[in-house]
Motif scaffolding. Structure first.
Motif, PDB file in Angstrom:
ATOM      1  N   THR A   1       3.232   6.031   3.765  1.00  7.49           N
ATOM      2  CA  THR A   1       2.372   4.939   4.206  1.00  7.49           C
ATOM      3  C   THR A   1       2.059   5.117   5.678  1.00  7.49           C
ATOM      4  OG1 THR A   1       3.432   3.462   2.625  1.00  7.49           O
ATOM      5  CG2 THR A   1       2.151   2.438   4.387  1.00  7.49           C
ATOM      6  N   ASP A   2       0.802   4.917   6.062  1.00  8.72           N
ATOM      7  CA  ASP A   2       0.409   5.027   7.464  1.00  8.72           C
ATOM      8  C   ASP A   2       0.879   3.783   8.206  1.00  8.72           C
ATOM      9  OD1 ASP A   2      -0.685   5.584   9.882  1.00  8.72           O
ATOM     10  OD2 ASP A   2      -2.772   5.320   9.273  1.00  8.72           O
ATOM     11  N   LEU A   3       1.946   3.935   9.004  1.00  9.55           N
ATOM     12  CA  LEU A   3       2.508   2.798   9.717  1.00  9.55           C
ATOM     13  C   LEU A   3       1.665   2.381  10.911  1.00  9.55           C
ATOM     14  CD1 LEU A   3       6.334   3.649   9.636  1.00  9.55           C
ATOM     15  CD2 LEU A   3       5.066   2.051   8.198  1.00  9.55           C
ATOM     16  N   ASN A   4       0.614   3.119  11.232  1.00  9.98           N
ATOM     17  CA  ASN A   4      -0.249   2.719  12.345  1.00  9.98           C
ATOM     18  C   ASN A   4      -0.959   1.403  12.078  1.00  9.98           C
ATOM     19  OD1 ASN A   4       0.189   4.829  14.204  1.00  9.98           O
ATOM     20  ND2 ASN A   4      -1.159   6.186  13.045  1.00  9.98           N
ATOM     21  N   HIS A   5      -1.029   0.984  10.794  1.00  5.95           N
ATOM     22  CA  HIS A   5      -1.671  -0.302  10.521  1.00  5.95           C
ATOM     23  C   HIS A   5      -0.871  -1.448  11.113  1.00  5.95           C
ATOM     24  CE1 HIS A   5       1.306  -0.454   7.217  1.00  5.95           C
ATOM     25  NE2 HIS A   5       1.172  -1.761   7.312  1.00  5.95           N
ATOM     26  N   ILE A   6       0.419  -1.211  11.422  1.00  2.00           N
ATOM     27  CA  ILE A   6       1.215  -2.230  12.098  1.00  2.00           C
ATOM     28  C   ILE A   6       0.685  -2.446  13.508  1.00  2.00           C
ATOM     29  CG2 ILE A   6       3.526  -2.839  12.909  1.00  2.00           C
ATOM     30  CD1 ILE A   6       4.656  -1.135  10.663  1.00  2.00           C
ATOM     31  N   LEU A   7       0.211  -1.379  14.135  1.00  2.00           N
ATOM     32  CA  LEU A   7      -0.308  -1.467  15.505  1.00  2.00           C
ATOM     33  C   LEU A   7      -1.700  -2.060  15.543  1.00  2.00           C
ATOM     34  CD1 LEU A   7       0.787   2.027  16.889  1.00  2.00           C
ATOM     35  CD2 LEU A   7       1.915  -0.167  17.245  1.00  2.00           C
ATOM     36  N   PHE A   8      -2.566  -1.644  14.639  1.00  2.85           N
ATOM     37  CA  PHE A   8      -3.982  -1.983  14.742  1.00  2.85           C
ATOM     38  C   PHE A   8      -4.486  -2.869  13.604  1.00  2.85           C
ATOM     39  CE2 PHE A   8      -3.333   2.298  16.573  1.00  2.85           C
ATOM     40  CZ  PHE A   8      -3.583   1.991  17.898  1.00  2.85           C
ATOM     41  N   GLY A   9      -3.637  -3.171  12.632  1.00  3.74           N
ATOM     42  CA  GLY A   9      -4.065  -4.003  11.516  1.00  3.74           C
ATOM     43  C   GLY A   9      -4.844  -3.214  10.481  1.00  3.74           C
ATOM     44  N   ASN A  10      -4.872  -3.747   9.264  1.00  6.40           N
ATOM     45  CA  ASN A  10      -5.606  -3.091   8.176  1.00  6.40           C
ATOM     46  C   ASN A  10      -5.960  -4.136   7.123  1.00  6.40           C
ATOM     47  OD1 ASN A  10      -6.735  -1.100   6.548  1.00  6.40           O
ATOM     48  ND2 ASN A  10      -4.790  -0.627   5.552  1.00  6.40           N
ATOM     49  N   VAL A  11      -6.735  -5.127   7.552  1.00  8.82           N
ATOM     50  CA  VAL A  11      -6.990  -6.262   6.681  1.00  8.82           C
ATOM     51  C   VAL A  11      -7.811  -5.869   5.456  1.00  8.82           C
ATOM     52  CG1 VAL A  11      -9.097  -7.005   7.874  1.00  8.82           C
ATOM     53  CG2 VAL A  11      -7.671  -8.683   6.675  1.00  8.82           C
ATOM     54  N   LEU A  12      -8.648  -4.826   5.578  1.00  9.49           N
ATOM     55  CA  LEU A  12      -9.443  -4.399   4.428  1.00  9.49           C
ATOM     56  C   LEU A  12      -8.599  -3.682   3.384  1.00  9.49           C
ATOM     57  CD1 LEU A  12     -12.713  -3.175   6.200  1.00  9.49           C
ATOM     58  CD2 LEU A  12     -12.267  -5.361   5.085  1.00  9.49           C
ATOM     59  N   GLY A  13      -7.375  -3.318   3.744  1.00 12.80           N
ATOM     60  CA  GLY A  13      -6.484  -2.663   2.795  1.00 12.80           C
ATOM     61  C   GLY A  13      -5.352  -3.560   2.321  1.00 12.80           C
ATOM     62  N   VAL A  14      -5.497  -4.871   2.484  1.00  9.93           N
ATOM     63  CA  VAL A  14      -4.430  -5.788   2.108  1.00  9.93           C
ATOM     64  C   VAL A  14      -4.222  -5.745   0.593  1.00  9.93           C
ATOM     65  CG1 VAL A  14      -6.000  -7.761   1.888  1.00  9.93           C
ATOM     66  CG2 VAL A  14      -3.578  -8.149   2.346  1.00  9.93           C
ATOM     67  N   SER A  15      -2.955  -5.675   0.199  1.00 13.50           N
ATOM     68  CA  SER A  15      -2.613  -5.624  -1.230  1.00 13.50           C
ATOM     69  C   SER A  15      -2.256  -7.010  -1.737  1.00 13.50           C
ATOM     70  CB  SER A  15      -1.428  -4.680  -1.445  1.00 13.50           C
ATOM     71  OG  SER A  15      -0.257  -5.183  -0.824  1.00 13.50           O
ATOM     72  N   GLY A  16      -2.068  -7.115  -3.047  1.00 16.21           N
ATOM     73  CA  GLY A  16      -1.675  -8.391  -3.622  1.00 16.21           C
ATOM     74  C   GLY A  16      -0.335  -8.875  -3.097  1.00 16.21           C
ATOM     75  N   ALA A  17       0.617  -7.944  -2.949  1.00 22.64           N
ATOM     76  CA  ALA A  17       1.932  -8.309  -2.418  1.00 22.64           C
ATOM     77  C   ALA A  17       1.828  -8.762  -0.969  1.00 22.64           C
ATOM     78  CB  ALA A  17       2.878  -7.112  -2.537  1.00 22.64           C
ATOM     79  N   ASP A  18       1.010  -8.050  -0.182  1.00 24.87           N
ATOM     80  CA  ASP A  18       0.808  -8.450   1.216  1.00 24.87           C
ATOM     81  C   ASP A  18       0.204  -9.846   1.311  1.00 24.87           C
ATOM     82  OD1 ASP A  18       1.753  -6.015   2.163  1.00 24.87           O
ATOM     83  OD2 ASP A  18      -0.243  -5.084   2.113  1.00 24.87           O
ATOM     84  N   LEU A  19      -0.733 -10.121   0.432  1.00 23.46           N
ATOM     85  CA  LEU A  19      -1.404 -11.422   0.455  1.00 23.46           C
ATOM     86  C   LEU A  19      -0.435 -12.547   0.123  1.00 23.46           C
ATOM     87  CD1 LEU A  19      -4.109 -12.789   0.922  1.00 23.46           C
ATOM     88  CD2 LEU A  19      -4.622 -12.474  -1.507  1.00 23.46           C
ATOM     89  N   TRP A  20       0.416 -12.320  -0.848  1.00 24.49           N
ATOM     90  CA  TRP A  20       1.405 -13.336  -1.180  1.00 24.49           C
ATOM     91  C   TRP A  20       2.395 -13.544  -0.040  1.00 24.49           C
ATOM     92  CZ3 TRP A  20       1.196 -17.117  -4.332  1.00 24.49           C
ATOM     93  CH2 TRP A  20       0.470 -17.012  -5.520  1.00 24.49           C
ATOM     94  N   GLN A  21       2.768 -12.464   0.640  1.00 27.79           N
ATOM     95  CA  GLN A  21       3.658 -12.599   1.794  1.00 27.79           C
ATOM     96  C   GLN A  21       2.999 -13.436   2.874  1.00 27.79           C
ATOM     97  OE1 GLN A  21       6.218  -9.314   3.613  1.00 27.79           O
ATOM     98  NE2 GLN A  21       4.581  -9.428   5.136  1.00 27.79           N
ATOM     99  N   LEU A  22       1.696 -13.203   3.121  1.00 29.53           N
ATOM    100  CA  LEU A  22       0.970 -13.989   4.116  1.00 29.53           C
ATOM    101  C   LEU A  22       0.925 -15.461   3.720  1.00 29.53           C
ATOM    102  CD1 LEU A  22      -2.103 -11.703   4.959  1.00 29.53           C
ATOM    103  CD2 LEU A  22      -0.061 -12.092   6.334  1.00 29.53           C
TER     104      LEU A  22
END
Length: 273
Positions: A104-125
């Motif tokens: 997994t590209d951990l750089n999305h932690i630095l710059f965000g990756n909202v267009l790649g949000v998954s179902g699990a990520d959405l539930w966490q949010l």
């Protein structure tokens, strides 16, 4: 895009809510420190395989503890202690990101990756955002008194230390909520701009709690739309849109806008006595 809009709206609303207290207390620099200091906690959570929120809260409190320790046991002032701690922890996070083998590209932690949000990520949010919002609403009276008059809060039996710790813990959770949208680097903007903009539009704190989320969600949705059409960074465009929104409010707010006040003063000075 649907998931991106939902995730962005949740992050914007939660950040806007807590930003009202951060702006009034004067914790803007502390918000910057906590938002950057959670990075190593998030990466270590990924390595261990536990929820990001756990590592974020641990390192958020660690940052605050280190800042207080340096401030109280040396001649270093608080602003310098904040700078030392958050840059060191942020650098540790960068090292961990670069050294962690991952598919997994951990750089999305630095710059965000909202267009790649998954179902699990959405539930966490959704879950984290709901927790933060419910706690803020449930304790809004105590936290508001802590923001406006901490001495009176202490006099009536409220613990300033506990309220401060509660707000810092919620701040760390809010950073996790916003990570997916704008990343660690830009999260501080979402923690400050909405509250500051709402503060220019109203003098009543209750109104701020309604205005700030509305402004933040509106600007965030517009930013996502523009980023998709222009093929630019979503996180950067979200923050840029919020910055433009603040600039317009700063200039044209009905009572506190710079140009509005200048025009009112000019009309007054030109009116015959």
């Amino acid at each position: 895009m649907r998931d991106a809009f939902v995730a962005s709206a949740i992050a914007a609303a939660v950040c806007a809510l807590i930003s009202c207290w951060i702006v009034l207390i004067g914790w803007s620099l502390m918000g910057d420190a906590v938002s950057h200091a959670v990075l190593p906690g998030v990466v270590l959570s990924y390595i261990i395989g536990v929820p990001f929120a756990i590592g974020a809260v641990v390192f958020g409190f660690l940052a605050v503890t280190l800042i207080g320790t340096i401030r109280d046991t040396s001649r270093v002032k608080e602003d310098a202690a904040i700078g030392i701690v958050f840059t060191t922890l942020f650098a540790l996070g960068l090292v961990l990101v670069s050294a962690t083998p991952s598919q997994t590209d951990l750089n999305h932690i630095l710059f965000g990756n909202v267009l790649g949000v998954s179902g699990a990520d959405l539930w966490q949010l959704v879950i984290l955002g709901a927790v933060v919002a419910l706690v803020l609403i449930a304790r809004r009276r105590d936290l508001t008194l802590f923001a406006f008059d901490p001495v009176h809060a202490h006099a009536i039996g409220l613990s300033r230390r506990r309220l401060g710790a509660l707000l810092l813990g919620l701040l760390a959770l809010t950073c996790v909520v916003a990570l997916q949208v704008v990343g660690v680097i830009l999260v501080v903007a979402m923690l400050i701009i909405p509250g500051a903009a709402a503060h220019l539009l109203t003098d009543r704190f209750g109104h701020m709690l309604l205005i700030a989320p509305a402004l933040a969600v509106g600007a965030t949705v517009v930013g996502i739309y523009i980023s998709y059409g222009a093929d630019v960074s979503p996180g950067g465009m979200v923050v840029l849109t919020q910055g433009v929104m603040f600039t317009l409010i700063y200039l044209f707010a009905p009572r506190n806008g710079l140009l509005t006040s200048w025009l009112a003063h000019r009309r007054t000075s030109l009116t015959p006595a």
